[in-house]
Design a protein around this motif. Structure first.
Motif, PDB file in Angstrom:
ATOM      1  N   GLU A   1      16.749  -7.781  45.106  1.00 15.76           N
ATOM      2  CA  GLU A   1      16.324  -7.069  43.834  1.00 15.76           C
ATOM      3  C   GLU A   1      16.849  -7.865  42.487  1.00 15.76           C
ATOM      4  OE1 GLU A   1      20.462  -5.177  44.936  1.00 15.76           O
ATOM      5  OE2 GLU A   1      18.622  -5.696  45.868  1.00 15.76           O
ATOM      6  N   LEU A   2      17.652  -8.771  42.834  1.00 20.16           N
ATOM      7  CA  LEU A   2      18.338  -9.666  41.815  1.00 20.16           C
ATOM      8  C   LEU A   2      17.421 -10.861  41.810  1.00 20.16           C
ATOM      9  CD1 LEU A   2      22.005  -9.245  41.857  1.00 20.16           C
ATOM     10  CD2 LEU A   2      20.348  -8.402  40.335  1.00 20.16           C
ATOM     11  N   SER A   3      16.543 -11.001  42.778  1.00 20.29           N
ATOM     12  CA  SER A   3      15.608 -12.250  42.551  1.00 20.29           C
ATOM     13  C   SER A   3      14.592 -12.160  41.917  1.00 20.29           C
ATOM     14  CB  SER A   3      15.131 -12.644  44.151  1.00 20.29           C
ATOM     15  OG  SER A   3      16.423 -12.731  44.977  1.00 20.29           O
ATOM     16  N   LYS A   4      14.617 -12.501  40.890  1.00 19.35           N
ATOM     17  CA  LYS A   4      13.525 -12.297  39.842  1.00 19.35           C
ATOM     18  C   LYS A   4      13.922 -13.414  38.548  1.00 19.35           C
ATOM     19  CE  LYS A   4      15.310  -8.234  37.866  1.00 19.35           C
ATOM     20  NZ  LYS A   4      15.189  -6.824  37.648  1.00 19.35           N
ATOM     21  N   ARG A   5      12.742 -13.918  38.117  1.00 23.59           N
ATOM     22  CA  ARG A   5      12.705 -14.721  36.989  1.00 23.59           C
ATOM     23  C   ARG A   5      13.859 -14.521  35.981  1.00 23.59           C
ATOM     24  NH1 ARG A   5       7.997 -18.116  35.566  1.00 23.59           N
ATOM     25  NH2 ARG A   5       8.881 -19.242  33.591  1.00 23.59           N
ATOM     26  N   GLY A   6      14.658 -15.187  35.432  1.00 27.84           N
ATOM     27  CA  GLY A   6      15.610 -15.050  34.348  1.00 27.84           C
ATOM     28  C   GLY A   6      16.873 -14.756  34.980  1.00 27.84           C
ATOM     29  N   ASN A   7      17.031 -14.501  36.196  1.00 22.67           N
ATOM     30  CA  ASN A   7      18.446 -14.291  36.750  1.00 22.67           C
ATOM     31  C   ASN A   7      18.916 -15.758  37.432  1.00 22.67           C
ATOM     32  OD1 ASN A   7      18.529 -11.567  36.047  1.00 22.67           O
ATOM     33  ND2 ASN A   7      17.995 -10.778  37.981  1.00 22.67           N
ATOM     34  N   TYR A   8      20.191 -16.040  37.073  1.00 20.90           N
ATOM     35  CA  TYR A   8      20.474 -17.279  37.482  1.00 20.90           C
ATOM     36  C   TYR A   8      22.127 -17.143  37.571  1.00 20.90           C
ATOM     37  CZ  TYR A   8      20.969 -17.854  32.495  1.00 20.90           C
ATOM     38  OH  TYR A   8      21.344 -17.644  31.246  1.00 20.90           O
ATOM     39  N   ILE A   9      22.783 -18.200  38.315  1.00 17.44           N
ATOM     40  CA  ILE A   9      24.406 -18.603  38.289  1.00 17.44           C
ATOM     41  C   ILE A   9      24.607 -19.426  37.161  1.00 17.44           C
ATOM     42  CG2 ILE A   9      26.060 -19.061  39.672  1.00 17.44           C
ATOM     43  CD1 ILE A   9      24.850 -16.579  40.571  1.00 17.44           C
ATOM     44  N   ARG A  10      25.446 -19.196  36.233  1.00 16.38           N
ATOM     45  CA  ARG A  10      25.633 -20.245  35.095  1.00 16.38           C
ATOM     46  C   ARG A  10      26.960 -20.872  35.494  1.00 16.38           C
ATOM     47  NH1 ARG A  10      26.771 -17.048  30.846  1.00 16.38           N
ATOM     48  NH2 ARG A  10      24.551 -17.230  30.441  1.00 16.38           N
ATOM     49  N   VAL A  11      27.150 -22.137  35.552  1.00 13.97           N
ATOM     50  CA  VAL A  11      28.209 -22.842  35.797  1.00 13.97           C
ATOM     51  C   VAL A  11      28.981 -23.331  34.587  1.00 13.97           C
ATOM     52  CG1 VAL A  11      29.567 -24.794  37.185  1.00 13.97           C
ATOM     53  CG2 VAL A  11      27.506 -23.742  37.932  1.00 13.97           C
ATOM     54  N   ARG A  12      30.517 -22.784  34.392  1.00 10.19           N
ATOM     55  CA  ARG A  12      31.016 -23.504  33.284  1.00 10.19           C
ATOM     56  C   ARG A  12      32.400 -24.170  33.851  1.00 10.19           C
ATOM     57  NH1 ARG A  12      33.921 -19.309  31.432  1.00 10.19           N
ATOM     58  NH2 ARG A  12      33.486 -17.825  33.020  1.00 10.19           N
ATOM     59  N   ASP A  13      32.763 -25.391  32.848  1.00 13.77           N
ATOM     60  CA  ASP A  13      33.914 -25.844  33.296  1.00 13.77           C
ATOM     61  C   ASP A  13      35.056 -25.387  32.817  1.00 13.77           C
ATOM     62  OD1 ASP A  13      33.999 -26.800  30.542  1.00 13.77           O
ATOM     63  OD2 ASP A  13      33.278 -28.831  31.072  1.00 13.77           O
ATOM     64  N   GLU A  14      36.192 -25.936  32.840  1.00  8.68           N
ATOM     65  CA  GLU A  14      37.480 -25.231  32.547  1.00  8.68           C
ATOM     66  C   GLU A  14      37.697 -24.985  31.042  1.00  8.68           C
ATOM     67  OE1 GLU A  14      39.971 -28.371  34.113  1.00  8.68           O
ATOM     68  OE2 GLU A  14      40.540 -27.174  35.874  1.00  8.68           O
ATOM     69  N   SER A  15      36.876 -25.782  30.212  1.00 10.52           N
ATOM     70  CA  SER A  15      36.848 -25.564  28.602  1.00 10.52           C
ATOM     71  C   SER A  15      35.930 -24.663  28.171  1.00 10.52           C
ATOM     72  CB  SER A  15      36.710 -26.901  27.934  1.00 10.52           C
ATOM     73  OG  SER A  15      35.296 -27.173  28.117  1.00 10.52           O
ATOM     74  N   GLY A  16      34.996 -24.081  29.199  1.00 11.49           N
ATOM     75  CA  GLY A  16      33.970 -22.987  28.990  1.00 11.49           C
ATOM     76  C   GLY A  16      32.588 -23.436  28.714  1.00 11.49           C
ATOM     77  N   THR A  17      32.674 -24.990  28.684  1.00  6.67           N
ATOM     78  CA  THR A  17      31.329 -25.557  28.554  1.00  6.67           C
ATOM     79  C   THR A  17      30.204 -25.067  29.669  1.00  6.67           C
ATOM     80  OG1 THR A  17      32.428 -27.296  27.299  1.00  6.67           O
ATOM     81  CG2 THR A  17      29.993 -27.853  28.156  1.00  6.67           C
ATOM     82  N   LYS A  18      29.005 -24.903  29.425  1.00  2.00           N
ATOM     83  CA  LYS A  18      28.090 -24.605  30.192  1.00  2.00           C
ATOM     84  C   LYS A  18      27.480 -25.849  30.915  1.00  2.00           C
ATOM     85  CE  LYS A  18      26.497 -20.603  27.816  1.00  2.00           C
ATOM     86  NZ  LYS A  18      25.864 -19.992  27.030  1.00  2.00           N
ATOM     87  N   ILE A  19      27.535 -25.991  32.104  1.00  5.31           N
ATOM     88  CA  ILE A  19      27.097 -27.485  32.760  1.00  5.31           C
ATOM     89  C   ILE A  19      25.982 -27.258  33.644  1.00  5.31           C
ATOM     90  CG2 ILE A  19      29.491 -28.451  32.601  1.00  5.31           C
ATOM     91  CD1 ILE A  19      29.724 -28.185  35.657  1.00  5.31           C
ATOM     92  N   TYR A  20      25.643 -26.123  34.223  1.00  3.78           N
ATOM     93  CA  TYR A  20      24.404 -25.914  35.105  1.00  3.78           C
ATOM     94  C   TYR A  20      24.216 -24.579  35.251  1.00  3.78           C
ATOM     95  CZ  TYR A  20      21.784 -26.662  39.312  1.00  3.78           C
ATOM     96  OH  TYR A  20      20.650 -26.932  40.305  1.00  3.78           O
ATOM     97  N   GLU A  21      22.731 -24.288  35.729  1.00  9.01           N
ATOM     98  CA  GLU A  21      22.223 -22.993  35.886  1.00  9.01           C
ATOM     99  C   GLU A  21      21.447 -23.092  37.223  1.00  9.01           C
ATOM    100  OE1 GLU A  21      19.944 -21.956  32.538  1.00  9.01           O
ATOM    101  OE2 GLU A  21      21.761 -21.345  31.368  1.00  9.01           O
ATOM    102  N   ALA A  22      21.901 -22.383  38.215  1.00 10.36           N
ATOM    103  CA  ALA A  22      20.979 -22.180  39.375  1.00 10.36           C
ATOM    104  C   ALA A  22      20.217 -20.749  39.243  1.00 10.36           C
ATOM    105  CB  ALA A  22      21.918 -22.165  40.357  1.00 10.36           C
ATOM    106  N   PRO A  23      18.923 -20.910  39.531  1.00  7.61           N
ATOM    107  CA  PRO A  23      18.183 -19.722  39.482  1.00  7.61           C
ATOM    108  C   PRO A  23      18.051 -19.114  40.869  1.00  7.61           C
ATOM    109  CG  PRO A  23      16.624 -21.732  39.514  1.00  7.61           C
ATOM    110  CD  PRO A  23      18.105 -22.053  39.391  1.00  7.61           C
ATOM    111  N   ILE A  24      18.154 -17.781  40.688  1.00 13.71           N
ATOM    112  CA  ILE A  24      18.327 -16.796  42.105  1.00 13.71           C
ATOM    113  C   ILE A  24      17.132 -16.681  42.700  1.00 13.71           C
ATOM    114  CG2 ILE A  24      19.302 -14.697  42.844  1.00 13.71           C
ATOM    115  CD1 ILE A  24      21.042 -14.403  40.678  1.00 13.71           C
ATOM    116  N   HIS A  25      16.917 -16.821  43.850  1.00 15.51           N
ATOM    117  CA  HIS A  25      15.762 -16.768  44.604  1.00 15.51           C
ATOM    118  C   HIS A  25      15.729 -16.008  45.738  1.00 15.51           C
ATOM    119  CE1 HIS A  25      13.530 -19.731  42.173  1.00 15.51           C
ATOM    120  NE2 HIS A  25      14.501 -20.555  42.260  1.00 15.51           N
ATOM    121  N   PRO A  26      14.651 -15.421  46.310  1.00 10.43           N
ATOM    122  CA  PRO A  26      14.982 -14.729  47.591  1.00 10.43           C
ATOM    123  C   PRO A  26      15.135 -15.942  48.629  1.00 10.43           C
ATOM    124  CG  PRO A  26      12.684 -14.427  46.910  1.00 10.43           C
ATOM    125  CD  PRO A  26      13.427 -15.236  45.638  1.00 10.43           C
TER     126      PRO A  26
END
Length: 80
Positions: free
Chosen positions: A45-70
């Motif tokens: 149910e979380l596998s839909k457009r716009g849902n993703y895993i956001r990666v942050r480094d130790e300083s809080g900087t966003k470095i990557y987004e991985a979309p959630i797919h079924p």
């Protein structure tokens, strides 16, 4: 090793406060893909457009987004 944080973002959200140690940004990206795939498989149910895993480094900087797919459907080669 550096500490990276993996947030659930999109229609549902959760902020990672603990993090996970990774030797590089590349490893953190691969870990994010693994998490996204696992969530897609266990909570389709979380596998839909716009849902993703956001990666942050130790300083809080966003470095990557991985979309959630079924989880992809794999037809057995023995199926009729």
């Amino acid at each position: 090793m550096n500490q990276f944080f993996f947030d659930l973002a999109g229609s549902a959200s959760a902020h990672d406060r603990v993090g996970h140690p990774c030797v590089s940004r590349r490893e953190a990206q691969e870990h994010a893909k693994f998490i996204a795939h696992r969530i897609g498989a266990e909570k389709p149910e979380l596998s839909k457009r716009g849902n993703y895993i956001r990666v942050r480094d130790e300083s809080g900087t966003k470095i990557y987004e991985a979309p959630i797919h079924p989880e992809p459907f794999h037809r057995s080669r023995f199926a009729a």
